[in-house]
Motif scaffolding. Structure first.
Motif, PDB file in Angstrom:
ATOM      1  N   GLY A  26       0.746  -1.343  -0.017  1.00 37.34           N
ATOM      2  CA  GLY A  26       0.037   0.099   0.004  1.00 37.34           C
ATOM      3  C   GLY A  26       0.785   1.204  -0.007  1.00 37.34           C
ATOM      4  N   PRO A  27       0.200   2.359  -0.351  1.00 41.94           N
ATOM      5  CA  PRO A  27       1.091   3.563  -0.539  1.00 41.94           C
ATOM      6  C   PRO A  27       1.723   3.887   0.974  1.00 41.94           C
ATOM      7  N   GLU A  28       0.901   3.736   2.140  1.00 43.38           N
ATOM      8  CA  GLU A  28       1.332   4.054   3.258  1.00 43.38           C
ATOM      9  C   GLU A  28       2.879   3.422   3.528  1.00 43.38           C
ATOM     10  N   ALA A  29       2.697   2.052   3.225  1.00 42.12           N
ATOM     11  CA  ALA A  29       4.054   1.328   3.561  1.00 42.12           C
ATOM     12  C   ALA A  29       5.308   1.979   2.507  1.00 42.12           C
ATOM     13  N   VAL A  30       4.949   2.180   1.267  1.00 45.41           N
ATOM     14  CA  VAL A  30       5.926   2.593   0.409  1.00 45.41           C
ATOM     15  C   VAL A  30       6.398   3.890   0.781  1.00 45.41           C
ATOM     16  N   PHE A  31       5.500   4.697   1.271  1.00 45.74           N
ATOM     17  CA  PHE A  31       5.845   6.317   1.673  1.00 45.74           C
ATOM     18  C   PHE A  31       6.888   6.229   2.863  1.00 45.74           C
ATOM     19  N   ARG A  32       6.618   5.099   3.865  1.00 49.06           N
ATOM     20  CA  ARG A  32       7.449   5.060   4.944  1.00 49.06           C
ATOM     21  C   ARG A  32       9.159   4.964   4.299  1.00 49.06           C
ATOM     22  N   TYR A  33       9.373   4.195   3.194  1.00 48.38           N
ATOM     23  CA  TYR A  33      10.600   4.141   2.755  1.00 48.38           C
ATOM     24  C   TYR A  33      11.230   5.418   2.195  1.00 48.38           C
ATOM     25  N   LEU A  34      10.038   6.241   1.967  1.00 45.27           N
ATOM     26  CA  LEU A  34      10.576   7.689   1.253  1.00 45.27           C
ATOM     27  C   LEU A  34      10.767   8.607   2.365  1.00 45.27           C
ATOM     28  N   THR A  35      10.316   8.504   3.429  1.00 46.20           N
ATOM     29  CA  THR A  35      10.446   9.553   4.611  1.00 46.20           C
ATOM     30  C   THR A  35      11.213   8.940   5.994  1.00 46.20           C
ATOM     31  N   ASP A  36      11.755   8.090   6.054  1.00 42.59           N
ATOM     32  CA  ASP A  36      12.625   7.653   7.243  1.00 42.59           C
ATOM     33  C   ASP A  36      13.957   7.236   6.936  1.00 42.59           C
ATOM     34  N   ARG A  37      14.882   7.884   7.620  1.00 42.83           N
ATOM     35  CA  ARG A  37      16.125   7.759   7.264  1.00 42.83           C
ATOM     36  C   ARG A  37      16.688   6.160   6.989  1.00 42.83           C
ATOM     37  N   TRP A 149      17.468   5.352 -11.416  1.00 42.66           N
ATOM     38  CA  TRP A 149      16.368   5.295 -10.808  1.00 42.66           C
ATOM     39  C   TRP A 149      15.439   4.030 -11.109  1.00 42.66           C
ATOM     40  N   GLN A 150      15.723   3.598 -12.288  1.00 44.22           N
ATOM     41  CA  GLN A 150      15.091   2.007 -12.381  1.00 44.22           C
ATOM     42  C   GLN A 150      15.753   1.039 -11.477  1.00 44.22           C
ATOM     43  N   HIS A 151      17.117   1.158 -11.117  1.00 46.07           N
ATOM     44  CA  HIS A 151      17.784   0.191 -10.269  1.00 46.07           C
ATOM     45  C   HIS A 151      17.472   0.541  -8.748  1.00 46.07           C
ATOM     46  N   TYR A 152      17.138   1.794  -8.367  1.00 42.00           N
ATOM     47  CA  TYR A 152      16.856   1.917  -6.903  1.00 42.00           C
ATOM     48  C   TYR A 152      15.240   1.765  -6.766  1.00 42.00           C
ATOM     49  N   VAL A 153      14.470   1.991  -7.800  1.00 41.44           N
ATOM     50  CA  VAL A 153      13.052   1.945  -7.518  1.00 41.44           C
ATOM     51  C   VAL A 153      12.727   0.417  -7.406  1.00 41.44           C
ATOM     52  N   ASP A 154      13.735  -0.388  -8.365  1.00 42.91           N
ATOM     53  CA  ASP A 154      13.496  -1.930  -7.979  1.00 42.91           C
ATOM     54  C   ASP A 154      13.741  -2.197  -6.634  1.00 42.91           C
ATOM     55  N   ARG A 155      14.703  -1.744  -6.102  1.00 44.01           N
ATOM     56  CA  ARG A 155      15.253  -2.013  -4.508  1.00 44.01           C
ATOM     57  C   ARG A 155      13.993  -1.547  -3.520  1.00 44.01           C
ATOM     58  N   LEU A 156      13.408  -0.100  -3.879  1.00 44.09           N
ATOM     59  CA  LEU A 156      12.601   0.278  -3.028  1.00 44.09           C
ATOM     60  C   LEU A 156      11.402  -0.821  -2.972  1.00 44.09           C
ATOM     61  N   ALA A 157      10.824  -1.333  -4.099  1.00 42.74           N
ATOM     62  CA  ALA A 157       9.700  -2.311  -4.453  1.00 42.74           C
ATOM     63  C   ALA A 157      10.097  -3.290  -3.747  1.00 42.74           C
ATOM     64  N   ALA A 158      10.882  -4.125  -3.928  1.00 43.48           N
ATOM     65  CA  ALA A 158      11.561  -5.322  -3.019  1.00 43.48           C
ATOM     66  C   ALA A 158      11.128  -5.050  -1.726  1.00 43.48           C
ATOM     67  N   LEU A 159      11.848  -3.998  -1.148  1.00 44.57           N
ATOM     68  CA  LEU A 159      11.694  -4.018   0.517  1.00 44.57           C
ATOM     69  C   LEU A 159      10.229  -3.584   1.036  1.00 44.57           C
ATOM     70  N   ALA A 160       9.648  -2.853   0.082  1.00 44.51           N
ATOM     71  CA  ALA A 160       8.321  -2.601   0.385  1.00 44.51           C
ATOM     72  C   ALA A 160       7.328  -3.844   0.445  1.00 44.51           C
TER      73      ALA A 160
END
Length: 176
Positions: A26-37, A149-160
């Protein structure tokens, strides 16, 4: 006639990278990866300081000697994050696999000279992330940042989504 699930992406200006990625969270889970150090550094970067508020600054060592810096412009949970972007120090970033090499000249994208807008839209299966990186100075800068950005968004998606993206093979040790 069927209606597309989302409107088509408009043509991209020559100074802009646009990327869309469906994420099974969900957006809430993804957003946490964008706003937490700590969460941010789990998908992009080695270390850094972040002030996740409008006007707040950030500075992060993304790879080896490559330090990105800018300011947060909009922080609107859980749907939108806008921040300026540029390279403060280190070699000119050219992602591995792009056919280029890490350059040693001045950075072509100074801090604050470009803007990144991330939007998160809920979908039945999770989130549609849309990244727009505008204000890049050249086709080469667009190509390098698109691959990055493709590389890092793939990493973000995997974690989320609860997966382990593994060690980031783009992280290089500083010279010296």
């Amino acid at each position: 006639m069927t209606t597309p699930a989302h409107p088509p992406i408009p043509p991209t200006p020559m100074d802009t990278v646009t990327l869309e990625r469906r994420i099974g969270a969900g957006p809430e889970a993804v957003f946490r990866y964008l706003t937490d150090r700590e969460r941010w550094l789990s998908w992009m970067g080695v270390d850094g300081t972040f002030s996740f508020e409008p006007g707040g600054s950030y500075r992060t060592r993304v790879t080896g000697d490559g330090v990105a810096a800018g300011r947060f412009i909009t922080v609107d949970p859980p749907g939108r994050l806008v921040f300026s972007w540029g390279w403060e120090t280190g070699p000119t970033p050219v992602p591995p696999g792009s056919g280029g090499a890490w350059g040693t000249g001045p950075t072509p994208v100074p801090p604050g000279s470009s803007t990144i807008e991330l939007t998160l839209r809920p979908t039945p299966d999770g989130t549609l992330l849309r990244l727009i990186h505008s204000g890049l100075p050249s086709t080469e800068a667009c190509e390098a940042h698109a691959e990055g950005w493709q590389h890092y968004v793939d990493r973000l998606a995997a974690l989320a989504e609860g997966a382990d993206p593994g060690e980031d093979d783009w992280i290089r040790q500083p010279a010296g």
